[in-house]
Design a protein around this motif. Sequence first.
Motif, short mmCIF file in Angstrom:
data_model
loop_
_atom_site.label_atom_id
_atom_site.label_comp_id
_atom_site.label_asym_id
_atom_site.label_seq_id
_atom_site.Cartn_x
_atom_site.Cartn_y
_atom_site.Cartn_z
N LEU A 53 0.82 -1.20 0.00
CA LEU A 53 0.00 0.00 0.00
C LEU A 53 0.86 1.26 0.00
N GLU A 54 1.96 1.23 0.73
CA GLU A 54 2.87 2.39 0.73
C GLU A 54 3.33 2.68 -0.70
N ASN A 60 0.27 6.81 -6.86
CA ASN A 60 -1.06 7.36 -7.11
C ASN A 60 -2.05 6.29 -7.61
N THR A 61 -2.13 5.18 -6.89
CA THR A 61 -3.05 4.12 -7.25
C THR A 61 -4.50 4.63 -7.29
N PRO A 62 -5.28 4.16 -8.25
CA PRO A 62 -6.70 4.50 -8.25
C PRO A 62 -7.50 3.63 -7.26
N PHE A 63 -6.84 2.70 -6.60
CA PHE A 63 -7.49 1.77 -5.68
C PHE A 63 -7.15 2.05 -4.23
N ALA A 64 -6.79 3.28 -3.91
CA ALA A 64 -6.35 3.63 -2.56
C ALA A 64 -7.36 3.22 -1.50
N SER A 65 -8.62 3.55 -1.68
CA SER A 65 -9.60 3.26 -0.63
C SER A 65 -9.82 1.76 -0.48
#
Length: 108
Positions: A53-54, A60-65
């Motif tokens: 996740l880091e 700038n992943t679009p899947f952060a949440s």
Amino acid sequence: MAHEKYQSLIEKLHACMAACNHCYDACLEEEDAKMMAGCIRLDRECADICAYLEQALVRNTPFASELAGVCAKICQACGDECNKHDHKHCQDCAKACYECAEACKQIA
């Protein structure tokens, strides 16, 4: 930049990963390492998801949440397992895991 937006979370992820890796290594050195199997297993899972996740947040992943939701769940489980053990490395790890889980929940 995206990583600046998530800087506080990135720092907690890194701290949690480091605490889990330390706990993992220290658990392997305990007299009854077999009794620590659950802790060791979750330390690995948690360190890996925190590291992933880091990296994902920095790029700038679009899947952060979505990823943060999974990370929060794993951090919580690792913290709960570590909290069962009186070893300092386990207690330190539990604290880092709980802090990271809370930070992840804020963006999940």
